[in-house]
Every structure is written in C-alpha cells, then in structure tokens.
Design an enzyme around this catalytic site. Structure first.
Site, PDB file in Angstrom:
ATOM      1  CG  MET A  72    -135.236  96.681 -23.635  1.00  0.00           C
ATOM      2  SD  MET A  72    -135.871  95.044 -24.094  1.00  0.00           S
ATOM      3  CE  MET A  72    -135.260  94.913 -25.771  1.00  0.00           C
ATOM      4  NE  ARG A  73    -126.643  99.250 -20.255  1.00  0.00           N
ATOM      5  CZ  ARG A  73    -127.300  99.889 -19.304  1.00  0.00           C
ATOM      6  NH1 ARG A  73    -127.751  99.205 -18.255  1.00  0.00           N
ATOM      7  NH2 ARG A  73    -127.556 101.165 -19.389  1.00  0.00           N
ATOM      8  CB  ALA A  74    -129.357  91.525 -21.358  1.00  0.00           C
TER       9      ALA A  74
END
Length: 674
Positions: free
Chosen positions: A274-276
């Site tokens: 989910m970092r993107a």
C-alpha cells in the site's frame, strides 16, 4: 566552503527538478531516486537543493537537531529544558559508498560503557541528517549492511545502536535522495521501494540546449560566486514559492473521487503493498500546493503516478522501468467522477472512447524479431535469409533467439572461506553473520565479543585494584568478534554460441538458463561478466560489472553459428580473470562454462581446449560446466571438460532448484583429483 551551482541554472531535466522540489514542499513524499547516465547533473541538482530548503529551528547545543517545540524525549543529549530555538540552514549530509557502520549510525565507547556504565556516544551521519537531506551518490553500490541500516531508519524514523546490551536511540527523520547509474547495477527491491519517487534522466539531444549547458558550466567554473549572484533573484523567487507551497499544503483537499483514482491506478498496475497509494496521495497533494491550488485534480494524480509507480512495477532487474501511459489514462478515465464524462458519448461502443491513448495500437507481431531457423548448423538458403543480406548476419550466423522463461537455480558456490565483499553466495569472513571466535581488534572495535573480553580482563582484577562490583577493563582486554557470513563473487559466464548450439529450441533453453543464473547473481550481489565464443575466436561480450541487466541485454542479442573454438573461449576467460585478480583480489571468481563440450576448428582443438582448462585449474579457479548436450546419444564431452577444469558438471535439468535429477551441487575445489 565552495559555492554550490544554483538550482535554477540547471538546464532542462524537468522531471529531476520537479521530483526534488515536491520533496522540498512535502518531505513526507519519501525522497527521490535519480537514475541516469553519467554527466547528467544528478549530483549537481541534489546538492543545489539544500540552498532552497527552509531553515530549521533546533535546540542550542543538541547534536541531534531536536526541535525546540517538541524535543525528542529519548534524545541522548536530553532531556532539554524549555529554551528559544536557534535557526540554521537545512543540512545535506552525504553518505559515502565505502562508509563504515559506525560512521553511519554512530559509535558507542564500549570500554567506558563496561567499566564506567557511561553511554559515551559519538553521533553518525544519520544524526547529522535528521530534519535535513541524506544524499547517497551511487546508492546501488552501497554495501548490504548499510542498506539494512538505512531501511530500518527510514521505516522507524529513528536510529538504534545496540552493543552487547547497551543501546542508544535517537530520532533520524530525513529526506532520502539517491543517485545511480543503472549500468553499474540495480538497487535492492527493499531499498528501491523506500524511495517515494523515481526519475529517469538523460543528456539532451537538442543542440541548442547542450550549448547552453556548456556555456553555463564554463561561466560557473570561471567565477562561481559571480555566477551564483547572477542567479540569486531566481533562487530567491523559487525559495519563496517553496515556502508558500508549504503553507498551503495543509489546506489542500484530497477528495474521495481522487482517492479512488489513486487506488484504481495502483491496483491496475499491480504494485505490491500500500506504500504506492500513500506516496501517490502525498505527491498529488504536493503537486496541487506547488501549483497554488487547494484541490487535487486528475492531472495531479497522473503526474504523481508517473513519478511514484515506475520503480515499484519492477519484478526483477531485467524489467525495464516505465509506465504504459495509455493504460494510465484509461484507468484514470474509468475511475474518474461520473460527471467528468457527461459530455461524452454515454454509451461508447467497442470503437468509442476510453482508450485514452489517441488510438495508438499495440505493438504488432510484425515488429518482433523473426525466429531463427530451427536447424542450428545449416543456414536457410531462402534469398531473404542469405548471408550478407540485411535480414541475416554474415559468416553463417543466425539471428538471436529469445530466451526461455527464467527459473530458480540451485546454489553454486566457491569452496573455502573468502574475505570478499558482502553478498549471499559463498562462505566468507564478514562483519555480519554468526560469531565463530574472537581476536584482538585491528583499529576501532566494531563488534565486541563480551565473553572473550571478560575472560581476558578477569585474571588482572586484583592487580588493577578492583573494588566493588565494576569490572576493571583496559583497552588490551577488548576482543573483536570474528563472524562468518556470505560474500559476493565474480561469476564469469563463458557461453558457447557456435553452430552446434544454434538449434532454436536448444539455444532458447540455454539463454533461459544463463538468464536464470544472472538473476541468481543479482540476488546474491555478485559481479558478472560474459565471454562468448563462436566461429574462429572468442570475445568479451561484457567486462565484469555489477549490472546484470546489461549482461542480460548482451545475452538476448547474442547471435549464433560457426565452429566451436572452445579453447579460445577458455583462454579469453583466463585473461579476464587475471585482470580482475589485480583489480579486486579479495573477490573470488566462479567460472560458469555453458557448452555441450564440443571443440572444432584449428589443429587438435580438443587437446588445446584441455590445456586451456588445466590452466584454469592451476590458477585455482572454481568452475562449473553447464552441460547443454541433448538427445538420446550423449558423448559426455562436457563432463570431461569439467574434470579438466577441476570442477563439476550439471545438466540444464539439474540446474533447476526444483529438479529431482540430482542434489544441490557445490563447485568442487580447484585442484582436486579428477
């Protein structure tokens, strides 16, 4: 202190400048990785950014740059009493590729900690970079143990120094900026993902722009201060714009519709985790603030995707970075607010709207490289394939064929215990790994062996007048822990590209095997080189390098055909290894010969190949022969070559990690009796 080159004087490189400026507006974006060829102003732009960063307020006398408004309660220099802060310029701290662990995280005085119970701590570069910029030039060449420390600090916003139960913690929140030349090797996926944005830079091909670059650079070299004064007004205006964007940033609205576009884009491009999504949201918000707007638009999301996603889509080092912009536009249109499409055809058919790419068709099959002839030894006599024509190389060579799908290979390692660069292949004495013993420290103590230190100090306690519970420890008592881990090796591939290997399916399998070994070399942090032989001679297709994707590119374009000068290939490999021993004597080589073992051309080719193989054996080079012979009738020539080399032979099937054809085969020690 030298005058830095002004940021506003940089010609072109729009993506590079934008990526850096967005991080200046919102450090929460997470930094930027700058990829590109040498001489493209990567380092110049990063060093120039510091002059544009707003000043920071720090607690006077604090070596860890604590904020006076909310000082770190665990600061080693604390606790801090309430006091007026002192303003100073934001720092740009450079981390050298060859830095030690102590230089990065700081050094703890173990002797004082044991004898006096005092945490005497000397801060490292992570402390210096707190609330500033940490710049790593050639970040792809950074040693693994330093990469691990950077990952920990970036994830937790703090640095921990642990030495035998004595620990020090301090805040370490910084803007991470790295530059790299992809030709020198790729970056570990874990660190790659820590960079919020990535930009690709290259030299301009526009003549006027190149002239302007040279003109400005010469003017700066002649009079740095005068050149900087000439650009002072533009620098001041840019600095004010950054400050204004920072003030506006908290007011920018990120609507649910925009968040849906961000989520849909990340899902469509199958990025991990989910970092993107988070980075894209922060980048789009910073873009809106930079433009002076209080609302994020679809254009902001699109630009954020182009900066935040390309490096997160790479599954292995052979994947080209980049983003399909047509697919991006389609995804944004489909996930966009419904009212944005009210003016469009409400029911577009198969030929209407939604392709977002201006009707650009996908690559046609006709653009692909035609397959090579099925028969490897006899070139086709069709007129369009005749030697010397544009469709076919001269000299009986056949067109390159595509590699088969790569697979996970079995472990191949160099025997013995080395002392090379840290990696993941062969056993070696390293700074990290399991403890195997103790010795007197040579230079500064880095890894204390507590039991050995106490054992060395214990017999002298009465003579030293020990009183109380404390242990009297002297410098001579300290013992350094010796550790065993893994090293990276030089894996030199010697690939047979002769006519006997040229059958289409066979060469495709061979290339797939070498590609698999290259991927394994990338994961194990090896250097790689590529020697090929065919026709009458051998050539160094790729000198030893850390760039496995460069080796993969040379492999893909490798033509085949002609005789099999096996001896020439082995002798060329011997020359390469001889030079590399002088350049990097601590890195042990692993010779991987990919052949069916045949030798043709010239007088006594088999005997000459045997003498060349024994030359490698005499030099002590570890070797493995990948036997590419196929069919019901096998001559066993590759096995004989392996015996001459003093190594071992594995078939293509045995090379697979999931193969049941044989157990894992380590390379036999050079010089062992055949």
């Amino acid at each position: 202190m030298s005058t830095p080159y002004p940021f506003t004087a940089i010609v072109g490189q729009d993506d590079l400048r934008l990526g850096l400026l967005l991080n200046a507006v919102s450090p929460a974006v997470g930094g930027v990785l700058v990829r590109g060829e040498k001489g493209t102003a990567k380092s110049t732009a990063v060093r120039a950014l510091a002059a544009l960063m707003p000043e920071v307020s720090v607690v006077p006398g604090c070596r860890f740059s604590c904020d006076p408004v909310s000082p770190d309660p665990a600061c080693p220099d604390g606790p801090h009493a309430e006091a007026a802060g002192a303003a100073r310029a934001a720092r740009t701290v450079e981390l050298p590729v060859g830095a030690s662990e102590d230089r990065l995280v700081g050094a703890l005085d173990i002797e004082r900690a044991l004898s006096e119970g005092v945490k005497a701590f000397e801060p490292g570069l992570l402390a210096d970079a707190h609330r500033g910029i940490l710049y790593v030039d050639e970040v792809n060449l950074l040693h693994d143990h330093l990469v691990d420390l950077l990952l920990d600090a970036a994830a937790m916003g703090a640095s921990y120094v642990e030495r035998e139960g004595v620990s020090v913690r301090h805040a370490a929140r910084f803007l991470l900026v790295g530059t790299m030349n992809p030709e020198e090797g790729e970056l570990r996926p874990q660190l790659l993902d820590r960079f919020g944005l990535t930009v690709e830079v290259s030299a301009s091909r526009d003549t006027d722009e190149r002239v302007e670059v040279v003109r400005r650079r010469l003017a700066y070299d002649d009079d740095p201060e005068g050149f900087a004064a000439h650009w002072a007004e533009e620098e001041g205006a840019l600095r004010e714009r950054i400050a204004a964007a920072r003030v506006l940033l908290p007011q920018v609205v990120l609507s649910d519709g925009v968040l849906r576009q961000i989520a849909a884009t990340c899902a469509a491009f199958e990025v991990d985790g989910m970092r993107a999504d988070i980075v894209m949201a922060r980048t789009a918000t910073a873009l809106a603030a930079w433009a002076g707007r209080e609302e994020v638009t679809a254009d902001d999301v699109r630009q954020a995707a182009l900066l935040a996603l390309p490096h997160r889509r790479r599954r292995n080092p052979f994947d080209a970075p980049g983003l399909d912009e047509d697919k991006l536009d389609r995804t944004l249109d489909e996930a966009g607010p419904q009212e944005n499409n009210d003016d469009d055809d409400p029911d577009p058919g198969p030929d209407g709207g939604g392709d977002g790419g201006g009707g650009v068709p996908p690559q046609a099959d006709g653009d692909r490289t035609p397959p090579a002839p099925e028969d490897g030894d006899t070139p086709s006599q069709a007129p369009e394939n005749a030697p010397g024509t544009p469709g076919r190389p001269a000299g009986g060579e056949q067109r390159p064929v595509a590699a088969a799908e790569p697979f996970r290979t079995k472990m191949l390692s160099v025997p013995g215990l080395g002392e090379g660069a840290a990696g993941r292949r062969s056993r070696a004495r390293t700074e990290h790994g399991r403890t195997t013993g103790a010795r007197r420290p040579q230079g500064s103590l880095t890894k204390l062996h507590l039991a050995a230190t106490v054992q060395a100090a214990a017999p002298h306690q009465r003579a030293r007048g020990r009183a109380g519970r404390g242990l009297v420890v002297r410098r001579d008592d300290l013992r350094q822990a010796t550790r065993e881990g893994r090293e990276g090796n030089l894996v030199l591939f010697v690939v047979d590209a002769s006519g006997s290997m040229a059958a289409r399916q066979r060469m495709s399998a061979v290339k797939g095997a070498v590609l698999s070994l290259l991927l394994d070399a990338y994961q194990r942090r090896d250097k790689v080189g590529l020697v090929t032989f065919r026709g009458k001679e051998a050539e160094v297709a790729l000198p030893p390098t850390s760039s496995v994707d460069a080796a993969a590119a040379r492999l893909e374009s490798l033509p085949t055909g002609g005789r099999t000068p096996l001896a020439a290939g082995l002798l060329k490999a011997h020359d390469v290894l001889r030079v590399e021993r002088l350049r990097d004597p601590s890195r042990r080589p692993l010779l991987v010969v990919v052949t069916d073992g045949r030798a043709t051309g010239g007088p006594e080719p088999v005997a000459l190949a045997g003498r060349a193989a024994r030359l490698h054996r005499a030099e002590g080079a570890a070797s493995v022969v990948v036997d590419c012979e196929s069919g019901y009738v096998r001559l066993g020539l590759a096995g004989e070559l392996a015996r001459e080399l003093g190594g071992t032979a594995v078939t293509l099937d045995e090379l697979r990690a999931d193969s049941i054809a044989g157990l894992v085969k380590d390379v036999t020690a050079a010089g062992r009796a055949a």
